[in-house]
Design an enzyme around this catalytic site. Sequence first.
Site, PDB file in Angstrom:
ATOM      1  N   LYS A 148       0.838  -1.217   0.000  1.00  0.00           N
ATOM      2  CA  LYS A 148       0.000   0.000   0.000  1.00  0.00           C
ATOM      3  C   LYS A 148       0.864   1.255   0.000  1.00  0.00           C
ATOM      4  O   LYS A 148       0.663   2.168  -0.789  1.00  0.00           O
ATOM      5  CB  LYS A 148      -0.911  -0.017   1.246  1.00  0.00           C
ATOM      6  CG  LYS A 148      -1.505   1.340   1.587  1.00  0.00           C
ATOM      7  CD  LYS A 148      -2.264   1.346   2.894  1.00  0.00           C
ATOM      8  CE  LYS A 148      -1.425   1.441   4.133  1.00  0.00           C
ATOM      9  NZ  LYS A 148      -1.228   2.791   4.703  1.00  0.00           N
ATOM     10  N   ASN A 149       1.844   1.317   0.908  1.00  0.00           N
ATOM     11  CA  ASN A 149       2.545   2.587   1.097  1.00  0.00           C
ATOM     12  C   ASN A 149       3.446   2.969  -0.076  1.00  0.00           C
ATOM     13  O   ASN A 149       3.693   4.152  -0.289  1.00  0.00           O
ATOM     14  CB  ASN A 149       3.324   2.571   2.416  1.00  0.00           C
ATOM     15  CG  ASN A 149       2.388   2.709   3.610  1.00  0.00           C
ATOM     16  OD1 ASN A 149       1.215   3.065   3.439  1.00  0.00           O
ATOM     17  ND2 ASN A 149       2.877   2.417   4.806  1.00  0.00           N
ATOM     18  N   CYS A 158      -4.036  12.723  13.789  1.00  0.00           N
ATOM     19  CA  CYS A 158      -4.399  11.361  13.403  1.00  0.00           C
ATOM     20  C   CYS A 158      -4.827  10.618  14.665  1.00  0.00           C
ATOM     21  O   CYS A 158      -4.735  11.153  15.760  1.00  0.00           O
ATOM     22  CB  CYS A 158      -3.270  10.703  12.627  1.00  0.00           C
ATOM     23  SG  CYS A 158      -2.276   9.537  13.486  1.00  0.00           S
ATOM     24  N   ARG A 200       0.671  14.374  13.753  1.00  0.00           N
ATOM     25  CA  ARG A 200       1.630  13.905  12.739  1.00  0.00           C
ATOM     26  C   ARG A 200       1.907  15.097  11.829  1.00  0.00           C
ATOM     27  O   ARG A 200       1.253  15.278  10.808  1.00  0.00           O
ATOM     28  CB  ARG A 200       1.059  12.723  11.949  1.00  0.00           C
ATOM     29  CG  ARG A 200       1.140  11.414  12.721  1.00  0.00           C
ATOM     30  CD  ARG A 200       0.470  10.291  11.980  1.00  0.00           C
ATOM     31  NE  ARG A 200       1.183   9.858  10.793  1.00  0.00           N
ATOM     32  CZ  ARG A 200       0.682   8.986   9.913  1.00  0.00           C
ATOM     33  NH1 ARG A 200      -0.516   8.490  10.091  1.00  0.00           N
ATOM     34  NH2 ARG A 200       1.389   8.620   8.870  1.00  0.00           N
ATOM     35  N   ASP A 204       4.922   0.106  12.071  1.00  0.00           N
ATOM     36  CA  ASP A 204       3.668  -0.476  11.570  1.00  0.00           C
ATOM     37  C   ASP A 204       3.482  -1.939  11.982  1.00  0.00           C
ATOM     38  O   ASP A 204       2.459  -2.552  11.657  1.00  0.00           O
ATOM     39  CB  ASP A 204       3.588  -0.334  10.037  1.00  0.00           C
ATOM     40  CG  ASP A 204       3.460   1.117   9.613  1.00  0.00           C
ATOM     41  OD1 ASP A 204       3.055   1.944  10.448  1.00  0.00           O
ATOM     42  OD2 ASP A 204       3.782   1.422   8.448  1.00  0.00           O
ATOM     43  N   ARG A 207      -8.599  -0.090   4.965  1.00  0.00           N
ATOM     44  CA  ARG A 207      -7.758   0.920   4.321  1.00  0.00           C
ATOM     45  C   ARG A 207      -6.465   0.327   3.792  1.00  0.00           C
ATOM     46  O   ARG A 207      -5.898   0.832   2.824  1.00  0.00           O
ATOM     47  CB  ARG A 207      -7.404   2.034   5.321  1.00  0.00           C
ATOM     48  CG  ARG A 207      -8.546   2.925   5.665  1.00  0.00           C
ATOM     49  CD  ARG A 207      -8.097   4.040   6.557  1.00  0.00           C
ATOM     50  NE  ARG A 207      -7.016   4.817   5.931  1.00  0.00           N
ATOM     51  CZ  ARG A 207      -6.447   5.881   6.464  1.00  0.00           C
ATOM     52  NH1 ARG A 207      -6.841   6.304   7.642  1.00  0.00           N
ATOM     53  NH2 ARG A 207      -5.485   6.521   5.842  1.00  0.00           N
TER      54      ARG A 207
HETATM   55  N1  EPU Z   1       7.589  13.864  11.151  1.00  0.00           N
HETATM   56  C1  EPU Z   1       7.728  15.178  11.500  1.00  0.00           C
HETATM   57  N2  EPU Z   1       7.465  16.131  10.544  1.00  0.00           N
HETATM   58  C2  EPU Z   1       7.100  15.805   9.284  1.00  0.00           C
HETATM   59  C3  EPU Z   1       6.967  14.455   8.928  1.00  0.00           C
HETATM   60  C4  EPU Z   1       7.211  13.490   9.897  1.00  0.00           C
HETATM   61  O1  EPU Z   1       8.042  15.520  12.626  1.00  0.00           O
HETATM   62  O2  EPU Z   1       6.904  16.720   8.461  1.00  0.00           O
HETATM   63  C5  EPU Z   1       7.852  12.824  12.154  1.00  0.00           C
HETATM   64  C6  EPU Z   1       6.606  11.991  12.479  1.00  0.00           C
HETATM   65  O3  EPU Z   1       5.804  12.610  13.458  1.00  0.00           O
HETATM   66  C7  EPU Z   1       7.210  10.682  12.929  1.00  0.00           C
HETATM   67  C8  EPU Z   1       8.455  10.564  12.054  1.00  0.00           C
HETATM   68  O4  EPU Z   1       8.723  11.883  11.574  1.00  0.00           O
HETATM   69  O5  EPU Z   1       7.589  10.770  14.260  1.00  0.00           O
HETATM   70  C9  EPU Z   1       8.324   9.626  10.888  1.00  0.00           C
HETATM   71  O6  EPU Z   1       7.172   9.907  10.139  1.00  0.00           O
HETATM   72  P1  EPU Z   1       7.133   9.706   8.569  1.00  0.00           P
HETATM   73  O7  EPU Z   1       7.075  11.030   7.908  1.00  0.00           O
HETATM   74  O8  EPU Z   1       8.247   8.802   8.176  1.00  0.00           O
HETATM   75  O9  EPU Z   1       5.763   8.978   8.348  1.00  0.00           O
HETATM   76  P2  EPU Z   1       4.761   9.125   7.131  1.00  0.00           P
HETATM   77  O10 EPU Z   1       5.501   9.341   5.866  1.00  0.00           O
HETATM   78  O11 EPU Z   1       3.693  10.099   7.473  1.00  0.00           O
HETATM   79  C10 EPU Z   1       4.769   6.591   6.557  1.00  0.00           C
HETATM   80  C11 EPU Z   1       3.748   5.493   6.411  1.00  0.00           C
HETATM   81  C12 EPU Z   1       3.212   5.128   7.793  1.00  0.00           C
HETATM   82  C13 EPU Z   1       4.366   4.684   8.670  1.00  0.00           C
HETATM   83  C14 EPU Z   1       5.441   5.783   8.722  1.00  0.00           C
HETATM   84  C15 EPU Z   1       6.672   5.371   9.489  1.00  0.00           C
HETATM   85  C16 EPU Z   1       2.825   5.949   4.244  1.00  0.00           C
HETATM   86  C17 EPU Z   1       1.661   6.357   3.429  1.00  0.00           C
HETATM   87  N3  EPU Z   1       2.668   5.961   5.561  1.00  0.00           N
HETATM   88  O12 EPU Z   1       4.095   7.691   7.128  1.00  0.00           O
HETATM   89  O13 EPU Z   1       2.321   4.031   7.581  1.00  0.00           O
HETATM   90  O14 EPU Z   1       3.908   4.424   9.970  1.00  0.00           O
HETATM   91  O15 EPU Z   1       5.839   6.142   7.371  1.00  0.00           O
HETATM   92  O16 EPU Z   1       7.260   4.255   8.920  1.00  0.00           O
HETATM   93  O17 EPU Z   1       3.853   5.571   3.707  1.00  0.00           O
HETATM   94  C18 EPU Z   1       0.526   2.608   8.075  1.00  0.00           C
HETATM   95  O18 EPU Z   1       0.713   2.056   6.972  1.00  0.00           O
HETATM   96  O19 EPU Z   1      -0.221   2.113   8.960  1.00  0.00           O
HETATM   97  C19 EPU Z   1       1.208   3.877   8.356  1.00  0.00           C
HETATM   98  C20 EPU Z   1       0.809   4.717   9.297  1.00  0.00           C
END
Ligand code: EPU
Length: 421
Positions: free
Chosen positions: A22-23, A116, A121, A305, A397
Amino acid sequence: MDKFIIHGGKKLSGKVSVSGAKNSSLALMPATLLNTGENVIYNTPEVNDIYTMIKLLSHIGVETEFKNHTLRLNTKKIVSQEAPYEHVKKMRASVYVLGPLLARYGYAKVSLPGGCAWGPRPINLHLEAMKKLGAVVDLDEGYIVAKASKLIGGKINFDVSSVGATGNALMAAVLAKGTTLITNAAIEPEITLLADDLVKMGAKIDGIGTTTIEIEGVDELTACDIENIPDRIEAGTLLIAAAITQSKIELDNVKTEHLDSLLNKIEMSGVKLFNQNDKIIADAENLCPDSVDVTTSVYPGFPTDMQAQWIAYMSLAEGTSKVTDAIYHDRFNHVPELIRLGANIEVVNNSAIVKGVKGLKGAKVMSTDLRASACLVLAGLAAEGITEVLRIYHLDRGYQKIEEKLKTLGADIQRVTTSEF
Ligand code: EPU
């Protein structure tokens, strides 16, 4: 609304195939906005987040056709550069359209995602990256409005490793003028695949798969076809299903190299694993699992995850384990629900202290987010009696008909439509 009714305690056996990730799909799909033509993504999972992204891209003007896991996206008639709140509020990954729209059209208006289920987030790193490439970014009535007549290559250093911000920065930088250097880039397989996809489109990227990525902007990109990777989190969830039910199963379509840290922990708990090409056999027959501590971290560490599913498993292990989430400190909404099933867990700061119990007993429990739902299904498979998992729209989802896969393996799990909320 649907719920699952699970008659727990059944052993699993047999073989199922893991769906596409998915991601990664959620990044590959908006990346098509960078070109003009027909793109194809093979092995796309049929899950609701993909349909949400299809709706968002259709709003932007992308023509899509989705059949048998093959997703065609035609980007010839783009009519809007806006991601409305109605889509973004359903799925935070909608923010992935920011980088490509800005890079290709010089303008993007994207609703700011709210909180969220498990807390804040932020997307500050995405916005900082756009600014480093010369964009002017404002907030207007809940929308991020980003503008740049032409993005200019720059240096982007992420204080925190972020999957989404790295994806957005990459998608913006490939069409920027000059060179962009991204340091502390995410190296999750989904991001590596995105970078490979961009190269197929004609982008010039060095350092793919490392935390330092150098991009030389090009004037235009062309449409391409790409094969999606298997979903490492679905694979991990099914492996835990075998472990928690003391069963032996085989999974096809797995990239075991994407699962190293999880496989290591599963083996430490006593499960025997056998890998062969894209297959893995997990043998947990007659297992009395040992407690194993985990701390989530960025790839190649233990994935956040899989944290909820690991807690479900450890709730039936011998001894006490400490499960720490270093990525999302508040991601523990599943714990009170597991306690309803008889688990002994205490959350202290960003750790769950899990004292293994002899057995769980079925009850009604409520899903609060995608991975929490998976954790409750796993617990229900192992619990004595009947477990009802409510609000499984969260699970839909991101898992493609997981109940069908579990049924194929011999689980007694039914999807039932209910008015219960
Ligand atoms: N963070 C910040 N600022 C930002 C972005 C992230 O502080 O602008 C922090 C977040 O709060 C967190 C860390 O950085 O503490 C990592 O977050 P990341 O940005 O890597 O997460 P994401 O891109 O929003 C993706 C996956 C998530 C998965 C995370 C971590 C997708 C669509 N989502 O989210 O997947 O948990 O990486 O591996 O790729 C799931 O599939 O259930 C899911 C939540």
